[in-house]
Design a protein around this motif. Structure first.
Motif, mmCIF file in Angstrom:
data_model
loop_
_atom_site.group_PDB
_atom_site.id
_atom_site.type_symbol
_atom_site.label_atom_id
_atom_site.label_comp_id
_atom_site.label_asym_id
_atom_site.label_seq_id
_atom_site.Cartn_x
_atom_site.Cartn_y
_atom_site.Cartn_z
ATOM 1 N N ARG A 217 0.831 -1.202 0.000
ATOM 2 C CA ARG A 217 0.000 0.000 0.000
ATOM 3 C C ARG A 217 0.860 1.244 0.000
ATOM 4 O O ARG A 217 0.554 2.223 -0.676
ATOM 5 C CB ARG A 217 -0.927 -0.005 1.230
ATOM 6 N N LEU A 218 1.955 1.225 0.755
ATOM 7 C CA LEU A 218 2.820 2.392 0.813
ATOM 8 C C LEU A 218 3.445 2.678 -0.544
ATOM 9 O O LEU A 218 3.512 3.836 -0.982
ATOM 10 C CB LEU A 218 3.915 2.170 1.863
ATOM 11 N N ASN A 219 3.875 1.631 -1.229
ATOM 12 C CA ASN A 219 4.460 1.834 -2.545
ATOM 13 C C ASN A 219 3.443 2.400 -3.525
ATOM 14 O O ASN A 219 3.772 3.255 -4.363
ATOM 15 C CB ASN A 219 5.034 0.520 -3.083
ATOM 16 N N LEU A 220 2.199 1.911 -3.449
ATOM 17 C CA LEU A 220 1.172 2.413 -4.348
ATOM 18 C C LEU A 220 0.821 3.859 -4.051
ATOM 19 O O LEU A 220 0.497 4.626 -4.957
ATOM 20 C CB LEU A 220 -0.096 1.542 -4.240
ATOM 21 N N GLU A 221 0.887 4.250 -2.787
ATOM 22 C CA GLU A 221 0.597 5.628 -2.441
ATOM 23 C C GLU A 221 1.741 6.561 -2.828
ATOM 24 O O GLU A 221 1.524 7.739 -3.094
ATOM 25 C CB GLU A 221 0.334 5.750 -0.931
ATOM 26 N N ARG A 222 2.958 6.046 -2.840
ATOM 27 C CA ARG A 222 4.101 6.907 -3.142
ATOM 28 C C ARG A 222 4.177 7.254 -4.621
ATOM 29 O O ARG A 222 4.746 8.264 -4.997
ATOM 30 C CB ARG A 222 5.403 6.207 -2.735
ATOM 31 N N ALA A 223 3.667 6.399 -5.461
ATOM 32 C CA ALA A 223 3.868 6.621 -6.885
ATOM 33 C C ALA A 223 2.627 6.241 -7.658
ATOM 34 O O ALA A 223 1.840 5.409 -7.236
ATOM 35 C CB ALA A 223 5.048 5.778 -7.374
ATOM 36 N N ALA A 224 2.434 6.876 -8.793
ATOM 37 C CA ALA A 224 1.313 6.549 -9.674
ATOM 38 C C ALA A 224 1.745 5.425 -10.598
ATOM 39 O O ALA A 224 1.903 5.587 -11.796
ATOM 40 C CB ALA A 224 0.893 7.760 -10.478
ATOM 41 N N GLN A 410 -3.591 7.020 -12.262
ATOM 42 C CA GLN A 410 -2.908 8.309 -12.371
ATOM 43 C C GLN A 410 -2.056 8.384 -13.633
ATOM 44 O O GLN A 410 -1.898 9.459 -14.216
ATOM 45 C CB GLN A 410 -2.039 8.567 -11.131
ATOM 46 N N LEU A 411 -1.489 7.256 -14.061
ATOM 47 C CA LEU A 411 -0.661 7.264 -15.264
ATOM 48 C C LEU A 411 -1.476 7.569 -16.514
ATOM 49 O O LEU A 411 -0.954 8.144 -17.476
ATOM 50 C CB LEU A 411 0.037 5.911 -15.424
ATOM 51 N N LEU A 412 -2.763 7.210 -16.515
ATOM 52 C CA LEU A 412 -3.622 7.499 -17.656
ATOM 53 C C LEU A 412 -4.331 8.838 -17.510
ATOM 54 O O LEU A 412 -4.632 9.500 -18.507
ATOM 55 C CB LEU A 412 -4.680 6.392 -17.806
ATOM 56 N N PHE A 413 -4.582 9.255 -16.278
ATOM 57 C CA PHE A 413 -5.435 10.411 -16.021
ATOM 58 C C PHE A 413 -4.646 11.711 -15.910
ATOM 59 O O PHE A 413 -4.983 12.718 -16.541
ATOM 60 C CB PHE A 413 -6.229 10.160 -14.724
ATOM 61 N N GLU A 414 -3.574 11.707 -15.102
ATOM 62 C CA GLU A 414 -2.849 12.935 -14.787
ATOM 63 C C GLU A 414 -2.231 13.626 -16.002
ATOM 64 O O GLU A 414 -2.159 14.858 -16.022
ATOM 65 C CB GLU A 414 -1.765 12.664 -13.737
ATOM 66 N N PRO A 415 -1.767 12.901 -17.021
ATOM 67 C CA PRO A 415 -1.213 13.638 -18.159
ATOM 68 C C PRO A 415 -2.229 14.501 -18.894
ATOM 69 O O PRO A 415 -1.838 15.385 -19.663
ATOM 70 C CB PRO A 415 -0.697 12.519 -19.074
ATOM 71 N N PHE A 416 -3.518 14.305 -18.643
ATOM 72 C CA PHE A 416 -4.539 15.041 -19.393
ATOM 73 C C PHE A 416 -5.389 15.931 -18.476
ATOM 74 O O PHE A 416 -5.392 17.155 -18.627
ATOM 75 C CB PHE A 416 -5.424 14.050 -20.160
ATOM 76 N N LEU A 417 -6.100 15.329 -17.546
ATOM 77 C CA LEU A 417 -6.936 16.096 -16.616
ATOM 78 C C LEU A 417 -6.217 16.216 -15.271
ATOM 79 O O LEU A 417 -5.139 15.691 -15.071
ATOM 80 C CB LEU A 417 -8.290 15.414 -16.441
ATOM 81 N N GLY A 418 -6.847 16.936 -14.339
ATOM 82 C CA GLY A 418 -6.259 17.067 -13.014
ATOM 83 C C GLY A 418 -4.939 17.809 -13.017
ATOM 84 O O GLY A 418 -4.069 17.524 -12.204
ATOM 85 N N GLY A 419 -4.779 18.779 -13.915
ATOM 86 C CA GLY A 419 -3.539 19.529 -13.996
ATOM 87 C C GLY A 419 -2.698 19.197 -15.208
ATOM 88 O O GLY A 419 -1.628 19.777 -15.394
ATOM 89 N N GLY A 420 -3.169 18.284 -16.052
ATOM 90 C CA GLY A 420 -2.412 17.890 -17.227
ATOM 91 C C GLY A 420 -2.675 18.794 -18.418
ATOM 92 O O GLY A 420 -3.031 19.969 -18.294
ATOM 93 N N LEU A 421 -2.526 18.225 -19.615
ATOM 94 C CA LEU A 421 -2.605 19.011 -20.838
ATOM 95 C C LEU A 421 -3.979 19.642 -21.040
ATOM 96 O O LEU A 421 -4.078 20.806 -21.436
ATOM 97 C CB LEU A 421 -2.252 18.116 -22.039
ATOM 98 N N VAL A 422 -5.049 18.884 -20.797
ATOM 99 C CA VAL A 422 -6.389 19.426 -20.991
ATOM 100 C C VAL A 422 -6.643 20.577 -20.018
ATOM 101 O O VAL A 422 -7.181 21.629 -20.399
ATOM 102 C CB VAL A 422 -7.449 18.320 -20.819
#
Length: 460
Positions: A217-224, A410-422
């Motif tokens: 769980r800690l590893n999953l929380e540390r990184a997307a 997060q690897l699919l979402f963050e590059p676009f929404l939530g502060g990404g390109l879009v």
């Protein structure tokens, strides 16, 4: 007004002092911890009291000027570290584990643009003459957060909406506070109505065989994504310097990409198109630069050079300083001038998020819909840490495995929404397309994401 190195040093010292006081307050005031308010936000609110528009202005004007300019620089460093040090799984692995979670996140994000655009177009513009750029504030503040709102400040000013940064920061603050309060209430209601997964004996037996360990769980929380297990954990000065250099190189690549895009836009589209490209901030391109650097490290077998812990710490330092500086330099007069449209947008955004969670999440997620949906609700209203907090409340033992899907998402979402390109392009697109066309595109993308999510739900 000329700025000296001493002014920069004084500004940095002031931010550090505010962070220390904010940390001390959070440790000694239990209600702040229970609300889940981060130390940087507490420090920023304290800075607001002694900031340029607060009741006690204690620093020279040069310090406040540096504070107001710092977020636009620090956000690029934050986004440059997102992929550095992370072992990038194959696209198939990411898709299989995070498709449903990504679909629901896209429904939330594009829906925030949709409801914001409709509200501004049909109500706020006719009644108050509101700028069409306010339609982007719900997603920028809720999904993007304080860092994204501060990073888009120059873009809003370039497009003739100087209040955009202040209103975005205020929206992000409302999102963090309400995400914890509303999310905790939803968890209590979910337990009472038995929406949370019920554990039977066979499930308990399965948990004893294949539990999610605390380290996992800690590893999953540390990184997307998954963290490179062979990456060096040393935090010596040499390793830290190397990781700072890698992050700085990613930012440099982002700057070069922007210069390239601007040159191409001027060559093919003329000066007007080039000016629109100039309004695009550097931070999403810095994220692309970080991805390029990480891919090069993986292809050359040098992944050990980028430490996931060092990159996460570097990004966290930049984000904490960013939030503190942005909140401390908040332009309160601009917020006061637009308070009624701001309140209307905040209410509509919160209503959409709650409705999407209660109505759509059960249909998109056929297993553990509450645990999976509450994580996205927390992130889509507040920040990623809020989503993790609510997920822990709903599923403290990790039986639903929602943490894994949420992290890979997060690897699919963050590059676009939530502060990404879009997110970064949304003000530019509103200015160039016009709000009616932008809202129509948001409607199409929301419906497409919803149909895709519903099909995934039926297939599973």
């Amino acid at each position: 007004m000329n700025l000296s190195l001493f002014d920069v040093l004084l500004s940095f010292s002031g931010l550090c002092l505010l962070l220390l006081v904010g940390t001390a307050l959070r440790q000694h005031l239990g209600w702040l911890r229970r609300l889940g308010i981060p130390e940087a936000l507490i420090a920023g609110l304290l800075g607001l009291l002694i900031g340029p528009f607060g009741p006690w202005s204690v620093f020279p004007e040069q310090v406040y000027r540096i504070w107001s300019q710092a977020p636009g620089v620090l956000i690029s460093l934050v986004f440059a570290t997102l992929f550095l040090g992370q072992r990038l799984p194959s696209p198939g692995v990411i898709w299989n584990r995070a498709a449903g979670q990504t679909a629901f996140g896209m429904v939330l994000g594009f829906g925030q643009y949709l409801v914001g655009g409709l509200l501004v177009l049909l109500v706020l513009q006719p009644l108050f003459g509101t700028s069409p750029l306010m339609a982007a504030l719900i997603e920028v503040g809720f999904e993007g957060g304080h860092g994204t709102a501060a990073g888009l400040g120059p873009t809003f000013r370039e497009l003739g909406f100087p209040a955009g940064e202040t209103l975005g920061l205020a929206m992000a603050t409302v999102g963090v506070l309400t995400a914890v309060l509303l999310g905790s209430t939803l968890v209590v209601i979910g337990r009472a109505r038995q929406w949370l997964a019920r554990v039977n004996r066979s499930q308990q037996a399965l948990d004893t065989v294949d539990p999610m360990s605390a380290e996992e769980r800690l590893n999953l929380e540390r990184a997307a994504g998954t963290v490179d297990p062979d990456a060096p954990r040393s935090m010596t000065i040499d390793a830290l310097t190397l990781n700072v250099a890698l992050a700085g190189g990613a930012v440099g690549l982002g700057i070069l990409l922007k210069a390239l895009l601007t040159g191409l836009a001027g060559w093919f589209g003329g000066p007007e198109t080039a000016n629109l490209i100039l309004a695009i901030p550097v931070f999403p391109l810095a994220m692309v630069g970080g991805l390029i650097v990480q891919v090069v490290l993986q292809r050359t077998g040098q992944t050990g050079l980028a430490s996931p812990l060092a990159q996460a710490s570097l990004g966290s330092v930049a984000m904490d300083l960013l939030i503190t500086a942005a909140m401390a330099s908040l332009n309160l007069p601009l917020l006061e001038e637009n308070w009624l449209p701001f309140v209307a947008l905040a209410v509509v955004g919160l209503t959409w998020n709650i409705a999407a969670f209660l109505v759509l999440a059960p249909r998109i997620f056929r297993d553990h819909w509450f645990e999976r949906g509450i994580a996205d609700f927390g992130q889509g209203t507040g920040v990623t840490a809020t989503g993790l907090l609510l997920l822990r409340m709903a599923d403290p033992l990790g039986r639903s495995r929602a943490m894994e899907a949420f992290s890979f998402k997060q690897l699919l979402f963050e590059p676009f929404l939530g502060g990404g390109l879009v997110t970064a392009l949304s003000p530019v697109l509103i200015a160039s397309w016009g709000l009616p066309r932008f809202s129509a595109v948001a409607l199409a993308l929301t419906l497409a994401s919803l149909v895709f999510g519903l099909r995934l739900g039926r297939a599973r």
